[in-house]
Design an enzyme around this catalytic site. Structure first.
Site, PDB file in Angstrom:
ATOM      1  N   LYS B  89       0.803  -0.374  -0.328  1.00  0.00           N
ATOM      2  CA  LYS B  89       0.106  -0.122   0.143  1.00  0.00           C
ATOM      3  C   LYS B  89       0.853   0.834   0.107  1.00  0.00           C
ATOM      4  CE  LYS B  89      -3.916   1.998   2.877  1.00  0.00           C
ATOM      5  NZ  LYS B  89      -4.830   1.506   3.820  1.00  0.00           N
ATOM      6  N   SER B 164      -9.530   1.282   3.079  1.00  0.00           N
ATOM      7  CA  SER B 164      -8.841   2.159   2.212  1.00  0.00           C
ATOM      8  C   SER B 164      -8.197   0.996   1.341  1.00  0.00           C
ATOM      9  CB  SER B 164      -8.010   3.493   3.367  1.00  0.00           C
ATOM     10  OG  SER B 164      -7.492   2.470   4.267  1.00  0.00           O
ATOM     11  N   SER B 188     -10.618  -0.809   7.459  1.00  0.00           N
ATOM     12  CA  SER B 188      -9.896  -0.686   5.511  1.00  0.00           C
ATOM     13  C   SER B 188      -8.788  -2.202   5.179  1.00  0.00           C
ATOM     14  CB  SER B 188      -8.299   0.066   5.704  1.00  0.00           C
ATOM     15  OG  SER B 188      -9.514   1.860   5.895  1.00  0.00           O
TER      16      SER B 188
END
Lengths: 100, 530
Positions: B89, B164, B188
């Protein structure tokens, strides 16, 4: 816990150092008040005798030995600074020009 | 045997690396090709680092060649992630690379050092394929708040992958990587894992060092793995978990090596369930829940019962207060954490004529932050401001205590783990929750209480609803990741023969179309039709 007025929104935006357009402030006023209404639900609970929780795993302070270890070189640390002079970061003046 | 190496699980790749059937370079190339070919349609990647990945792959091949010369013992001693492609990420620092956290304010920033988890993965020889898309500063449940465009869900390209960590989840679901890392502050990791039909775990708060990770809400943030099955996810957690002196909240709790040895046989995995006690928290079956999602969860519960587990109705009475509590605590912490983006030391910088430093801050932050980040910083600043601190922030911290006690009491009563939906719905269409922030916030109603209590939770696929993946959430006491993975592995064993287990994401093949619409174009078309 009354709602946020337009001037409250502008005040908080200034505290948060967020520059925003009139359109953004207009939108936020409605949205923030809608979100604050959700907060009101917490008033249903009597929490006078309840201690607050700031962290969930009961770790005590962890101390390390007071020994110097290598850190990043200045060039790496300063490499992202938008304005530099040698090993210094150029910051905006905070004491108001001539008045010092 | 499938000829396409991207269809293998990480441990199957590892086995073929050891026999010499494939090389780390061949694995990296196949995955890079897939990611590059489909990123136009999916936008899961913000960076695809072909050169860096191939260099790491060649280094892994050299280690493999050395071990092969040294004999079977040396080969067996190699780490299971050696030569395996991993996605990161884009809030995880990799020295010299970008780390935008999905925000314009960090565009152009170069990370000066490796995150702890990156060091750990380098040590075992994993291959970093690139950086994945995400909601800006990890604030969002659909990846639509990324400053670099939305991500399509490979199951239906008009829907979101969740957020997310939407890019990390979509990349694993799309077979661009077998493994990726994300962060979970309110759901997330678990919610996008659920929406993309893969495994995603949020470990116990303190399990994984956050040194080198862009902070959102520091009493809630935790790093965790995505994978296509429980064993692969457990192996990735094993590689990154553990105490690191540079994150004082990382806990000195042993990381069990059994994470690398979950049962291979389905029967052995399922046998573990006999006599286990699961709790079904009634508050997680909320009004407005997709009835078909609810059916999948109840079917999953029936499988557990058939295998000899007991599933009892339990109550977590303060669940309904989780949303309000979370949306005070998380924005308050975010408003403090994001104060560092001042345009002085790094990141976007606007210096206006006239030398008014306040005006510089306003311009830098006003331009650099997107709408959702501004909303949360506003909420947090307000909740912490004079006159409201007790009414909002302290009140929320007290309710947090009640939420945590709910879980403590259930586990103290002998329940091994809770079984719940991860998300009350399957993946939704672009734009569906963009007009009302509260509707977006409700996406995480079933996951955020777990963060409030600091507990581990894993989302595992449990079937489809109208062709879209449904996730089953397992929640355990602190430090029970191994037990949760055993339960997840058992559930895989129970459903090994299910048709949905072996399906490719329904629209993955369409993502090969380099002339088709991008996710941003799909979102715009849907908005125009609304």
């Amino acid at each position: 816990m009354a709602g946020l007025s337009r001037s409250d929104v502008e005040h908080v935006a200034h505290l948060a150092r967020l520059g925003m357009t009139t359109a953004e402030l207009d939108r936020l006023e409605g949205q923030l008040n809608h979100i604050l209404e959700q907060y009101m639900k917490l008033a249903e609970l009597d929490t006078d005798a309840i201690p607050p929780t700031a962290q969930t795993i009961e770790l005590e302070n962890i101390l390390r030995d007071d020994v110097a270890t290598p850190s990043l070189p200045a060039s790496a640390v300063l490499g992202n600074a938008p304005a530099r002079e040698g090993d210094f970061v150029i910051v905006p003046p905070i004491l108001g020009g001539d008045a010092g | 045997m499938n000829a396409d190496p991207t269809r293998l699980l990480a441990r199957e790749m590892a086995a073929r690396l050891r026999t010499g059937e494939t090389t780390a370079r061949a694995l990296a190339e196949a995955h890079l090709d897939a990611a590059e070919r489909q990123n136009h349609a999916l936008n899961a990647w913000l960076v695809i680092d072909r050169d860096g990945a191939l260099r790491q792959a060649d280094a892994a091949d050299a280690v493999l060649a050395g071990a092969r010369r040294d004999g079977p013992g040396a080969l067996a001693a190699l780490h299971p992630l050696l030569g395996i492609p991993v996605g990161l990420k884009d809030l995880i620092s990799v020295e010299g690379g970008q780390c935008t956290a999905g925000s314009r304010i960090l565009e152009g920033y170069r990370a000066p050092y490796d995150a702890h988890i990156v060091e750990r993965l380098r040590d075992v020889g994993a291959v970093f394929l690139g950086k994945t898309n995400m909601d800006e500063f990890a604030m969002g449940s659909s990846n639509e708040y990324s400053a670099f465009g939305p991500v399509s869900n490979p199951w239906d390209l008009d829907t979101v992958p969740g957020g997310s960590s939407g890019g990390s989840a979509a990349a694993v679901a799309a077979h661009h990587v077998p493994l990726s890392l994300g962060t979970d502050t309110g759901g997330s990791i678990r919610q996008p894992a659920s929406l993309c039909g893969i495994v995603g775990m949020k470990p116990t708060y303190g399990r994984v060092s956050r040194y080198g990770i862009v902070a959102f809400a520091s009493s809630l943030d935790q790093i965790g793995p995505f994978a296509r099955d429980a064993r692969d996810a457990a192996a990735l957690l094993h590689a990154v978990a553990g105490r690191d002196a540079r994150d004082s909240t990382s806990a000195p709790v042993p990381v069990e090596d059994e994470l690398l040895h979950l049962p291979e046989s389905d029967d052995e995995a399922v046998a573990w369930l006999r006599g286990r006690r699961f709790g079904l928290p009634r508050e997680y079956f909320v009004a407005g829940m997709d009835p078909d999602v609810e059916r999948r969860i109840h079917e999953s519960v029936a499988f557990l019962v058939d295998a000899g587990a007991t599933v009892e109705d339990v109550s977590l009475p303060h669940t309904d207060y989780g949303l309000a509590t979370y949306y005070i605590v998380a924005p308050a912490e975010a408003s403090a954490n994001l104060a560092r983006y001042d345009g002085v030391r790094y990141g976007l910088s606007r210096r206006l004529e006239g030398g008014d430093f306040i005006a510089d801050y306003l311009a830098t932050r006003g331009e650099g932050f997107g709408a959702e980040v501004k909303r949360r910083v506003m909420l947090g600043t307000y909740a912490l401001s004079a006159g409201y601190y007790d009414a909002f922030y302290v009140k929320a911290q007290k309710v947090r205590t009640l939420i945590k006690r709910d879980f403590d009491e259930v586990f103290a009563s002998g329940i091994d783990a809770l079984v719940a939906p991860t998300s009350a719905s399957v993946a939704f269409r672009f734009g569906a929750r963009m007009t009302d922030p509260v509707s977006m916030y409700l996406s995480d109603a079933c996951t955020l209480p777990v963060n409030m209590a600091g507990l581990p939770g894993v989302s595992i696929p449990c079937g489809l609803s109208e062709g879209m993946p449904v996730g089953l959430q397992l929640i355990g006491p602190a430090w029970s990741e191994l037990m949760l993975f055993r339960a997840a592995r058992a559930f895989e064993g129970l459903t090994a023969a299910a048709t949905w287990r072996n399906l490719e994401p329904a629209q993955l093949a369409e993502a090969d179309d380099a002339a088709g619409p991008t996710p941003a174009e799909r979102a715009a078309a849907l908005a125009a039709a609304r």
